[in-house]
Scaffold this motif. Structure first.
Motif, short mmCIF file in Angstrom:
data_model
loop_
_atom_site.label_atom_id
_atom_site.label_comp_id
_atom_site.label_asym_id
_atom_site.label_seq_id
_atom_site.Cartn_x
_atom_site.Cartn_y
_atom_site.Cartn_z
N THR A 109 10.72 -0.81 -1.87
CA THR A 109 9.89 -0.39 -0.74
C THR A 109 10.31 -1.04 0.58
OG1 THR A 109 8.28 -2.13 -1.27
CG2 THR A 109 7.87 0.07 -2.18
N ARG A 110 11.27 -1.97 0.55
CA ARG A 110 11.70 -2.61 1.80
C ARG A 110 12.34 -1.64 2.77
NH1 ARG A 110 14.30 -7.83 -1.27
NH2 ARG A 110 12.34 -8.94 -1.63
N SER A 111 12.86 -0.53 2.26
CA SER A 111 13.51 0.45 3.13
C SER A 111 12.53 1.29 3.93
CB SER A 111 14.40 1.37 2.29
OG SER A 111 13.64 2.05 1.31
N ILE A 112 11.22 1.21 3.60
CA ILE A 112 10.20 1.98 4.33
C ILE A 112 9.97 1.30 5.67
CG2 ILE A 112 7.83 2.82 4.33
CD1 ILE A 112 7.94 2.82 1.29
N ALA A 113 10.17 2.04 6.76
CA ALA A 113 10.14 1.45 8.10
C ALA A 113 8.74 1.06 8.56
CB ALA A 113 10.76 2.42 9.10
N ARG A 114 7.76 1.90 8.31
CA ARG A 114 6.40 1.64 8.79
C ARG A 114 5.72 0.58 7.94
NH1 ARG A 114 4.00 7.71 10.09
NH2 ARG A 114 5.59 8.27 11.65
N PRO A 115 5.28 -0.54 8.57
CA PRO A 115 4.66 -1.62 7.78
C PRO A 115 3.42 -1.18 7.01
CG PRO A 115 5.19 -2.36 10.01
CD PRO A 115 5.39 -0.89 9.99
N GLY A 116 2.57 -0.37 7.64
CA GLY A 116 1.35 0.07 6.97
C GLY A 116 1.64 0.92 5.75
N LEU A 117 2.58 1.87 5.91
CA LEU A 117 2.96 2.73 4.79
C LEU A 117 3.64 1.93 3.69
CD1 LEU A 117 3.20 5.56 3.58
CD2 LEU A 117 5.35 5.83 4.85
N ARG A 118 4.47 0.94 4.10
CA ARG A 118 5.16 0.10 3.11
C ARG A 118 4.15 -0.72 2.31
NH1 ARG A 118 8.38 -2.22 6.32
NH2 ARG A 118 7.27 -4.17 6.67
N LYS A 119 3.15 -1.29 2.99
CA LYS A 119 2.15 -2.10 2.31
C LYS A 119 1.32 -1.24 1.35
CE LYS A 119 0.03 -6.04 1.71
NZ LYS A 119 0.73 -7.18 1.08
N ALA A 120 0.93 -0.05 1.82
CA ALA A 120 0.13 0.83 0.97
C ALA A 120 0.92 1.27 -0.25
CB ALA A 120 -0.31 2.06 1.78
N THR A 121 2.22 1.57 -0.06
CA THR A 121 3.07 1.97 -1.18
C THR A 121 3.22 0.83 -2.18
OG1 THR A 121 4.30 3.43 0.31
CG2 THR A 121 5.31 2.93 -1.81
N GLU A 122 3.38 -0.39 -1.66
CA GLU A 122 3.50 -1.57 -2.54
C GLU A 122 2.24 -1.77 -3.37
OE1 GLU A 122 4.51 -5.19 -0.60
OE2 GLU A 122 6.52 -4.53 -0.05
N MET A 123 1.07 -1.70 -2.70
CA MET A 123 -0.20 -1.91 -3.40
C MET A 123 -0.40 -0.85 -4.48
SD MET A 123 -2.73 -2.97 -0.26
CE MET A 123 -4.17 -2.99 -1.31
N TYR A 124 -0.11 0.40 -4.13
CA TYR A 124 -0.27 1.48 -5.11
C TYR A 124 0.70 1.28 -6.27
CZ TYR A 124 -0.65 6.14 -7.10
OH TYR A 124 -0.84 7.19 -7.96
N GLY A 125 1.95 0.94 -5.94
CA GLY A 125 2.98 0.78 -6.97
C GLY A 125 2.69 -0.38 -7.90
N ILE A 126 2.21 -1.50 -7.36
CA ILE A 126 1.93 -2.67 -8.20
C ILE A 126 0.81 -2.37 -9.18
CG2 ILE A 126 0.95 -5.01 -8.13
CD1 ILE A 126 2.67 -5.47 -5.61
N THR A 127 -0.24 -1.69 -8.69
CA THR A 127 -1.33 -1.31 -9.58
C THR A 127 -0.86 -0.30 -10.61
OG1 THR A 127 -2.80 -1.58 -7.68
CG2 THR A 127 -3.75 -0.61 -9.64
N LEU A 128 0.06 0.57 -10.21
CA LEU A 128 0.64 1.53 -11.15
C LEU A 128 1.44 0.81 -12.24
CD1 LEU A 128 0.85 4.60 -11.61
CD2 LEU A 128 2.99 4.55 -10.31
N CYS A 129 2.15 -0.27 -11.84
CA CYS A 129 2.89 -1.09 -12.83
C CYS A 129 1.93 -1.69 -13.85
CB CYS A 129 3.65 -2.21 -12.11
SG CYS A 129 5.02 -1.65 -11.09
N ALA A 130 0.79 -2.21 -13.36
CA ALA A 130 -0.21 -2.79 -14.27
C ALA A 130 -0.76 -1.73 -15.22
CB ALA A 130 -1.34 -3.42 -13.47
N SER A 131 -1.05 -0.54 -14.69
CA SER A 131 -1.60 0.54 -15.52
C SER A 131 -0.60 0.99 -16.56
CB SER A 131 -2.00 1.73 -14.62
OG SER A 131 -2.95 1.34 -13.66
N ALA A 132 0.67 1.07 -16.17
CA ALA A 132 1.71 1.50 -17.12
C ALA A 132 1.88 0.48 -18.24
CB ALA A 132 3.02 1.70 -16.37
N ALA A 133 1.77 -0.82 -17.91
CA ALA A 133 1.92 -1.86 -18.93
C ALA A 133 0.74 -1.85 -19.91
CB ALA A 133 2.04 -3.23 -18.26
N VAL A 134 -0.43 -1.48 -19.41
CA VAL A 134 -1.63 -1.44 -20.26
C VAL A 134 -1.67 -0.17 -21.12
CG1 VAL A 134 -4.16 -1.21 -20.14
CG2 VAL A 134 -3.01 -2.93 -18.76
#
Length: 206
Positions: A109-134
């Motif tokens: 996600t570092r390649s995403i230029a907009r900080p807000g969009l990058r942060k939102a994508t990170e938060m969504y992705g991290i929670t998605l990682c947790a859901s996939a592991a469960v």
């Protein structure tokens, strides 16, 4: 983690020593764990919080897998039968998914230029990682698993993170101005019911 963050933020403004901060925050976390019943997920979060605080006090760099392993060993020593419960397995699987997949996700996600969009994508992705592991634990325990839940869980977690501090704020307000707390609790309870009912409806989808 929310309680620890709020307490540490407040105590830093009071310029307390690291040892005093550790004692106060540790007491708050322990009291909260007892108050809500001390389930496997609560114990895991509480023990990880204490290891994090101890690491800061000792000025040691933290390592997610080591801290999670220490929490695992501590709980198994105290309550060995917990390792066979679904709550215990899902709790540790979720955090392990965040630790193992979260760093890789951040690098993508570092390649995403907009900080807000990058942060939102990170938060969504991290929670998605947790859901996939469960996901495998849920499928093995309940013989069903929601594919829709993988997409919805990040939004549910965000809503829970917003509702929890609001509930704590109303609780604290009730100690000094009960009438105002009653007034503030009305829309908060409506949002809580809306959240709970929404999660139930999504959980009942085929």
């Amino acid at each position: 983690m929310v309680i620890m963050g709020m307490a540490v933020w407040l105590l830093r403004r009071l310029s307390l020593s690291p040892m005093a901060t550790l004692g106060i925050v540790g007491s708050l976390v322990a009291a909260y764990a007892v108050l809500v019943g001390g389930s496997a997920s609560i114990l895991r979060a509480s023990i990880l919080t204490m290891y994090m605080l101890l690491g800061r006090l000792a000025r040691r760099k933290g390592d997610g897998v080591s801290s999670l392993s220490a929490a695992f060993i501590t709980i198994v020593l105290l309550r060995p039968l917990d390792m066979f419960s679904a709550g215990f397995q899902m709790s540790f699987a979720a955090v392990l998914g965040i630790i193992l997949l979260g760093d890789r996700l951040r690098s993508l996600t570092r390649s995403i230029a907009r900080p807000g969009l990058r942060k939102a994508t990170e938060m969504y992705g991290i929670t998605l990682c947790a859901s996939a592991a469960v996901f495998p634990v849920v499928a093995n325990t309940y013989y069903r698993a929601s594919l829709v839940g993988l997409l919805i869980n990040p939004f549910a977690c965000l809503a829970a993170e917003l509702l929890l501090p609001a509930h704590i704020a109303v609780l604290l307000l009730s100690t000094v101005w009960y009438a105002a707390a009653e007034w503030a609790a009305v829309p908060l309870l409506w949002l809580q019911r809306l959240f709970t009912e929404g999660v139930k409806r999504i959980g009942n989808l085929p």
